[in-house]
Design a protein around this motif. Structure first.
Motif, PDB file in Angstrom:
ATOM      1  N   PRO A 395      18.018  23.515 -55.577  1.00  0.00           N
ATOM      2  CA  PRO A 395      19.233  23.919 -56.308  1.00  0.00           C
ATOM      3  C   PRO A 395      20.214  24.773 -55.529  1.00  0.00           C
ATOM      4  N   VAL A 396      19.729  25.657 -54.667  1.00  0.00           N
ATOM      5  CA  VAL A 396      20.665  26.509 -53.926  1.00  0.00           C
ATOM      6  C   VAL A 396      21.421  25.679 -52.888  1.00  0.00           C
ATOM      7  N   VAL A 397      20.795  24.663 -52.332  1.00  0.00           N
ATOM      8  CA  VAL A 397      21.519  23.719 -51.473  1.00  0.00           C
ATOM      9  C   VAL A 397      22.539  22.956 -52.318  1.00  0.00           C
ATOM     10  N   GLY A 398      22.129  22.571 -53.530  1.00  0.00           N
ATOM     11  CA  GLY A 398      23.058  21.898 -54.440  1.00  0.00           C
ATOM     12  C   GLY A 398      24.277  22.750 -54.737  1.00  0.00           C
ATOM     13  N   MET A 399      24.069  24.055 -54.931  1.00  0.00           N
ATOM     14  CA  MET A 399      25.194  24.957 -55.173  1.00  0.00           C
ATOM     15  C   MET A 399      26.151  24.958 -53.982  1.00  0.00           C
ATOM     16  N   GLN A 400      25.599  24.942 -52.771  1.00  0.00           N
ATOM     17  CA  GLN A 400      26.429  24.975 -51.579  1.00  0.00           C
ATOM     18  C   GLN A 400      27.160  23.647 -51.364  1.00  0.00           C
ATOM     19  N   ILE A 401      26.536  22.538 -51.772  1.00  0.00           N
ATOM     20  CA  ILE A 401      27.230  21.251 -51.716  1.00  0.00           C
ATOM     21  C   ILE A 401      28.380  21.239 -52.713  1.00  0.00           C
ATOM     22  N   ARG A 402      28.165  21.799 -53.910  1.00  0.00           N
ATOM     23  CA  ARG A 402      29.261  21.878 -54.886  1.00  0.00           C
ATOM     24  C   ARG A 402      30.422  22.703 -54.322  1.00  0.00           C
ATOM     25  N   GLN A 403      30.113  23.785 -53.609  1.00  0.00           N
ATOM     26  CA  GLN A 403      31.170  24.576 -52.977  1.00  0.00           C
ATOM     27  C   GLN A 403      31.936  23.738 -51.965  1.00  0.00           C
ATOM     28  N   ALA A 404      31.190  22.949 -51.158  1.00  0.00           N
ATOM     29  CA  ALA A 404      31.837  22.123 -50.130  1.00  0.00           C
ATOM     30  C   ALA A 404      32.791  21.115 -50.763  1.00  0.00           C
ATOM     31  N   VAL A 405      32.359  20.488 -51.853  1.00  0.00           N
ATOM     32  CA  VAL A 405      33.203  19.499 -52.536  1.00  0.00           C
ATOM     33  C   VAL A 405      34.434  20.184 -53.128  1.00  0.00           C
ATOM     34  N   ALA A 406      34.239  21.379 -53.694  1.00  0.00           N
ATOM     35  CA  ALA A 406      35.373  22.122 -54.264  1.00  0.00           C
ATOM     36  C   ALA A 406      36.404  22.476 -53.198  1.00  0.00           C
ATOM     37  N   LYS A 407      35.941  22.624 -51.957  1.00  0.00           N
ATOM     38  CA  LYS A 407      36.855  22.950 -50.849  1.00  0.00           C
ATOM     39  C   LYS A 407      37.450  21.711 -50.203  1.00  0.00           C
ATOM     40  N   GLY A 408      37.105  20.530 -50.711  1.00  0.00           N
ATOM     41  CA  GLY A 408      37.756  19.322 -50.223  1.00  0.00           C
ATOM     42  C   GLY A 408      36.886  18.323 -49.503  1.00  0.00           C
ATOM     43  N   ALA A 409      35.608  18.611 -49.307  1.00  0.00           N
ATOM     44  CA  ALA A 409      34.727  17.656 -48.633  1.00  0.00           C
ATOM     45  C   ALA A 409      34.516  16.429 -49.512  1.00  0.00           C
ATOM     46  N   LYS A 410      34.547  15.249 -48.903  1.00  0.00           N
ATOM     47  CA  LYS A 410      34.267  14.017 -49.632  1.00  0.00           C
ATOM     48  C   LYS A 410      32.762  13.823 -49.721  1.00  0.00           C
ATOM     49  N   LEU A 411      32.296  13.443 -50.887  1.00  0.00           N
ATOM     50  CA  LEU A 411      30.862  13.283 -51.120  1.00  0.00           C
ATOM     51  C   LEU A 411      30.545  11.824 -51.418  1.00  0.00           C
ATOM     52  N   ILE A 412      29.619  11.265 -50.643  1.00  0.00           N
ATOM     53  CA  ILE A 412      29.111   9.916 -50.895  1.00  0.00           C
ATOM     54  C   ILE A 412      27.683  10.061 -51.395  1.00  0.00           C
ATOM     55  N   VAL A 413      27.442   9.687 -52.642  1.00  0.00           N
ATOM     56  CA  VAL A 413      26.103   9.755 -53.223  1.00  0.00           C
ATOM     57  C   VAL A 413      25.492   8.357 -53.203  1.00  0.00           C
ATOM     58  N   VAL A 414      24.315   8.247 -52.596  1.00  0.00           N
ATOM     59  CA  VAL A 414      23.582   6.977 -52.574  1.00  0.00           C
ATOM     60  C   VAL A 414      22.289   7.217 -53.345  1.00  0.00           C
ATOM     61  N   ASP A 415      22.251   6.783 -54.595  1.00  0.00           N
ATOM     62  CA  ASP A 415      21.122   7.096 -55.462  1.00  0.00           C
ATOM     63  C   ASP A 415      21.088   6.130 -56.637  1.00  0.00           C
ATOM     64  N   PRO A 416      19.893   5.652 -57.034  1.00  0.00           N
ATOM     65  CA  PRO A 416      19.804   4.732 -58.170  1.00  0.00           C
ATOM     66  C   PRO A 416      20.165   5.355 -59.514  1.00  0.00           C
ATOM     67  N   ARG A 417      20.212   6.695 -59.580  1.00  0.00           N
ATOM     68  CA  ARG A 417      20.505   7.371 -60.841  1.00  0.00           C
ATOM     69  C   ARG A 417      21.884   8.012 -60.801  1.00  0.00           C
ATOM     70  N   ASP A 418      22.417   8.267 -61.987  1.00  0.00           N
ATOM     71  CA  ASP A 418      23.617   9.079 -62.103  1.00  0.00           C
ATOM     72  C   ASP A 418      23.203  10.545 -62.083  1.00  0.00           C
ATOM     73  N   ILE A 419      22.953  11.077 -60.898  1.00  0.00           N
ATOM     74  CA  ILE A 419      22.656  12.501 -60.794  1.00  0.00           C
ATOM     75  C   ILE A 419      23.940  13.281 -61.058  1.00  0.00           C
ATOM     76  N   ASP A 420      23.821  14.565 -61.321  1.00  0.00           N
ATOM     77  CA  ASP A 420      24.993  15.347 -61.706  1.00  0.00           C
ATOM     78  C   ASP A 420      26.057  15.350 -60.605  1.00  0.00           C
ATOM     79  N   LEU A 421      25.621  15.351 -59.332  1.00  0.00           N
ATOM     80  CA  LEU A 421      26.585  15.348 -58.235  1.00  0.00           C
ATOM     81  C   LEU A 421      27.379  14.048 -58.177  1.00  0.00           C
ATOM     82  N   SER A 422      26.883  12.992 -58.830  1.00  0.00           N
ATOM     83  CA  SER A 422      27.639  11.738 -58.873  1.00  0.00           C
ATOM     84  C   SER A 422      29.021  11.951 -59.483  1.00  0.00           C
ATOM     85  N   LYS A 423      29.099  12.882 -60.437  1.00  0.00           N
ATOM     86  CA  LYS A 423      30.379  13.147 -61.112  1.00  0.00           C
ATOM     87  C   LYS A 423      31.408  13.725 -60.139  1.00  0.00           C
TER      88      LYS A 423
END
Length: 903
Positions: A395-423
């Motif tokens: 989760p703490v890595v997840g928090m830091q990824i959310r920060q990165a996306v908020a600052k403009g990083a593009k996120l490519i999620v490759v996962d069979p599920r709709d995880i929360d980061l998919s949004k």
């Protein structure tokens, strides 16, 4: 640079530096209430007002940048009077029942009022009596003590990235609230508690804080025992009992914790059902009976040596614990090799990340994460996240990824599920489970076809390009889209985003490794990175998020059938000779068998005796029926454990162990960072307990089995590791505790006492020389849906628990939030079968059946389901397939065929 003067101190600071930052550099303390170092200043509390010569108005030090020639005064009568007025205004609408408040003694408002002589307010606020919200199992919010500094709101929204709270209304009626004013427990809050730690008053507190005051306690800095992020925190101890946990500013967590780290890391230490003394099973009754240490250890040593004499060394095996310190693990593998006389030693990486160790070692030369967590989340242009749900598993890595996306990083999620980061993703490739290699080959096809590869890097630093390029020719976007059930245009866009970004790390987890083609899936990740030249530099690399707190260390310490500590190969005669000279005994030269192969070998009668330290394979390993049969087939079985696990119940002898909070040692986190574990409590002072240090137990056993092992402290064991392991040569407890390291840990390779450690791997060359672009073709999973079992089952972790719940399941609040098994089902499948959301259903595979609760929605695609494995009321590992990856022998947890039935 600009020249300034603060309180008479002349200094030169960088242009853009705030007054507060300059004052801190000069050792001058300026009071703050709303300021958060990690964020742009809000300047709402006004406590940091200062005077600047020639400036008619006072300025907030946290937000005002210095200028050339500024002469700043931070403690004049005018400044002190202004701050006193700020405190006076804050108290006007604040209840001052300080003696009842659990923050009495550590409240910043109280501290400043005492410093500035403010005893009561000269003003009269409205003082609305707001109700206290105690709906959350861990958090208590008293709006009447809130000063609207917004530290909690900013922490949740901008640092944690959750946004579960905000400010409602204005003026005297303004208050902190959840969206639409719902109870805290019903909001999107993750219960991480970072907001409470940010609160400067007693408005937002952890409920655990109520029974103690800060002056009654002391703190012990240590490392979290859950996932491999390696968060640093302080255990708060009162009267030899851990009462709380506070986040520390560690290199990987930056002052953050998740709900498990903050609230699930210590209840189990003091649990009533701890194993408190040695137990020997009465063969006649089948019941465990208390034994003395001499009785238990004599029996264990004699039985193992009898089996060795009768059936040979290779009839024995011993597993280390990936949740225990490095020093314990080292001693386990040493005992197996010196006393049992076999290389049949392993750890639970075999069922999660052994594919990373094997795959990255083959392609890059080192089986570990290439870059630090902060490096791949703080300043990046894009992130390729494959088969990983860090918001729940790390989760703490997840928090830091959310920060990165908020600052403009593009996120490519490759996962069979709709995880929360998919949004939050730019692209979500919702691929069919088990098709990672096809996806990766498709990406590589596009990289080569569209001229996106780094030709210079490929030519100078890799080998095997021509063969790989020939293989991926046939993996066109259209073909891959059909196989993976994704959109071909999205695949092309993802390849371009990754390749065209200057800084773009690949981050992956068990969704890549836990397949029958897991090792090749890992090698495909390194292929992608090498083709784009994204290795050996900042913000890039191939980064497996290791599952458990010390699964990296377990592999580092040689708890593998193929490797001695530091990945020194059993097959290398020079390595054998080095360890024989050091340990003074002839060592086995045959590669041992993997943990996942030990169980069928036990059923076949080839493995007769097994020692398991701290693992629970009955719960964690695939095909539970098969595991139970194997353990029952053993002649002699010993478990060293904290609790009566399902595995321990099958043992002949149980040796009580100590938790991480009761010992000294080190953990190695996912980024190869070796960090200290420190003793916080001593339960041997409790007359109910007759327990010993785990390393002392192992050393005692070694001597009883005939090997003259001298007694060693954890620090001395690490010194022995360093003396035999080139990559750990510069690591010691003394150095980790020194001011030089200053709580940052050391990342291996660390090859001498002067070496600073290696944050980024493969900077100038790969560990193996040239990186190998490994050629692989896609192969379907071993068990696919058919008419009888028409649905794919995937498994994984959830935010609120870890593995078997041996630790987190003993925290009532976590069980209150999430305490029972469930299965995610697509709404189309549910409608076809007639299953409703919340209904108990039966799930069956060729290996067994469980009952669980249906969660109907669209998180999974039609024909696919997902289950966590934490819960005994419906453990999915009764269903999973023990089909093994042929290279690393990892089970295929992520794909098996099941059928769903109404009950």
């Amino acid at each position: 640079m600009v020249n300034i003067k603060i309180d008479g101190i002349e200094m030169q600071v960088e242009e853009g530096t705030t007054i507060l930052q300059a004052a801190e550099a000069a050792g001058i303390k300026i009071p703050t209430l709303c300021y958060l170092k990690e964020l742009s200043p809000e300047a709402s509390c006004r406590m940091c007002l200062v005077e600047i010569e020639g400036n008619p108005k006072m300025q907030t030090a946290c937000s005002f940048p210095v200028a050339e020639g500024n002469n700043i005064f931070t403690n004049t009568p005018k400044v002190r009077e202004a701050r006193k007025t700020v405190l006076d205004l804050l108290l006007s609408n604040h209840k001052t029942n300080c003696f009842k408040c659990s923050f009495n003694g550590e409240c910043k408002l109280q501290e400043y009022c005492m410093e500035y002589g403010v005893e009561r307010s000269e003003f009269e606020g409205e003082k609305i009596d707001y109700p206290i919200d105690e709906s959350n199992p861990f958090l208590r919010f008293d709006p009447n003590l809130c000063i609207l500094c917004h530290r909690c709101v900013n922490t949740c929204e901008k640092i944690v990235g959750r946004g579960a709270i905000g400010t409602a209304e204005r003026g005297f009626v303004a208050h902190i609230s959840t969206p639409f004013g719902v109870d805290w427990a019903d909001s999107t809050c993750e219960s991480c508690g970072n907001c409470a730690q940010a609160c400067p008053t007693g408005a937002l507190t952890m409920k655990r804080h109520k029974p103690y005051r800060v002056w009654e306690t002391h703190k012990v800095r240590t490392t979290c025992p859950h996932c491999a992020t390696g968060c640093q925190f302080d255990l708060v101890v009162k009267d030899n009992k851990i009462v709380d946990c506070l986040a520390a500013d560690g290199p990987s967590n930056k002052g953050l914790l998740c709900v498990k780290g903050r609230s699930g890391s210590f209840d189990f230490v003091h649990a009533d059902d701890r194993i408190k003394y040695p137990l020997i099973k009465n063969k006649k009754t089948g019941e465990f009976e208390r034994a003395s240490w001499d009785e238990a250890l004599d029996l264990v040593a004699s039985k193992f040596m009898e089996i060795k004499k009768q059936y040979g060394s290779d009839s024995l095996a011993g597993f280390a614990c990936s949740r225990s310190p490095n020093e314990d693990i080292y001693m386990v593998q040493k005992m197996v090799r010196t006393c049992f006389g076999t290389n049949n030693t392993d750890n639970c990486a075999r069922v999660c990340h052994s594919a990373s160790v094997a795959g990255l070692a083959m392609t890059l030369g080192s089986g570990a994460m290439t870059n630090p967590i902060g490096d791949i989340t703080k300043d990046v242009d894009a992130i390729l996240l494959v088969g990983s749900n860090p918001e729940e598993a790390h989760p703490v890595v997840g928090m830091q990824i959310r920060q990165a996306v908020a600052k403009g990083a593009k996120l490519i999620v490759v996962d069979p599920r709709d995880i929360d980061l998919s949004k939050k993703a730019t692209i979500h490739l919702k691929l069919k489970p088990g098709t990672n290699v096809a996806f990766a080959n498709g990406i590589m096809h596009i990289l080569i076809r569209d001229g996106l590869v780094d030709e210079k890097f490929i030519k100078e630093r890799t080998e095997g390009y021509e063969e790989l390029a020939e293989i991926v020719k046939e993996y066109t976007p259209e073909k891959v889209a059909k196989e993976c059930h994704i959109d071909a245009d999205d695949l092309v866009k993802a390849a371009h985003i990754y390749a065209e970004a200057d800084k773009a790390p690949i981050i992956y987890c068990l969704g890549v490794t836990e397949h029958s083609q897991g090792t090749e899936g890992v090698m495909s990740m390194s292929n992608i990175a090498m083709l784009c030249g994204k290795l050996g530099k900042s913000g890039c690399g191939v980064n497996p998020l290791r599952g458990q707190n010390n699964v990296q260390g377990a592999c580092d310490m040689g708890a593998q059938p193929t490797d001695f500590p530091g990945y020194q190969k059993v097959a290398n005669p020079d390595v054998i000779k080095k360890f024989e000279d050091a340990w003074g005994v002839k060592l086995p030269t045959e590669v041992g068998i993997h943990a996942t192969d030990v169980f069928p070998a036990a059923i076949e009668g080839k493995i007769k005796g097994l020692y398991i330290y701290g693992e629970d394979p009955v719960v964690t390993d695939a095909d539970t029926t098969h595991i139970i049969k194997a353990l029952k087939s053993l002649d002699f079985f010993v478990v060293q454990e904290l609790f009566m696990t399902e595995t321990a119940q099958l043992a002949d002898v149980i040796l009580p162990g100590m938790s991480y909070a009761e010992k000294e040692g080190t953990f190695s986190n996912t980024e190869r960072r070796v960090q200290r574990v420190r003793k916080a409590v001593d339960l041997t002072k409790n007359p109910e307990f007759d327990i010993r240090l785990d390393t002392d137990i192992i050393i005692d056993l070694m001597n009883r089995m005939g090997y003259p092992q001298k007694h060693m402290t954890a620090a001395e064991i690490m010194d022995e590791v360093a003396s035999l392991t080139p990559s750990f040569a510069g690591i010691s407890h003394e150095r980790l505790d020194s001011e030089e390291v200053a709580g940052q840990g050391l990342q291996w390779p660390c090859t001498s006492k002067e070496h600073p450690g290696t944050p980024i791997m493969h900077v100038d060359r790969f560990s193996r020389g040239l990186g190998w672009l490994y050629p692989t073709t896609y192969k379907p999973s071993k068990e696919l849906p058919d008419e009888e079992y028409p649905t794919i089952l995937m498994t994984g972790r959830i935010l609120y628990h870890y593995t078997t719940r041996a630790m987190t399941g003993r925290t009532p609040g976590l069980m209150e939030i999430e305490g029972k098994s469930f299965i995610e089902i697509n709404e189309q499948d549910a409608a076809r079968i007639g299953i409703k959301n919340g209904e108990r259903i039966k799930v069956s595979s060729r290996r067994g059946s469980v009952e669980t609760t249906a969660r109907v929605g669209d998180k999974v695609s039609p024909g696919e389901t997902w289950m966590p494995f934490h819960f005994p009321d419906g453990n999915c590992n009764w269903l999973t397939n023990a089909a093994l990856d042929p290279i690393c022998r990892i089970p295929e947890y992520k794909v098996c065929a099941v059928k769903l039935e109404k009950i």
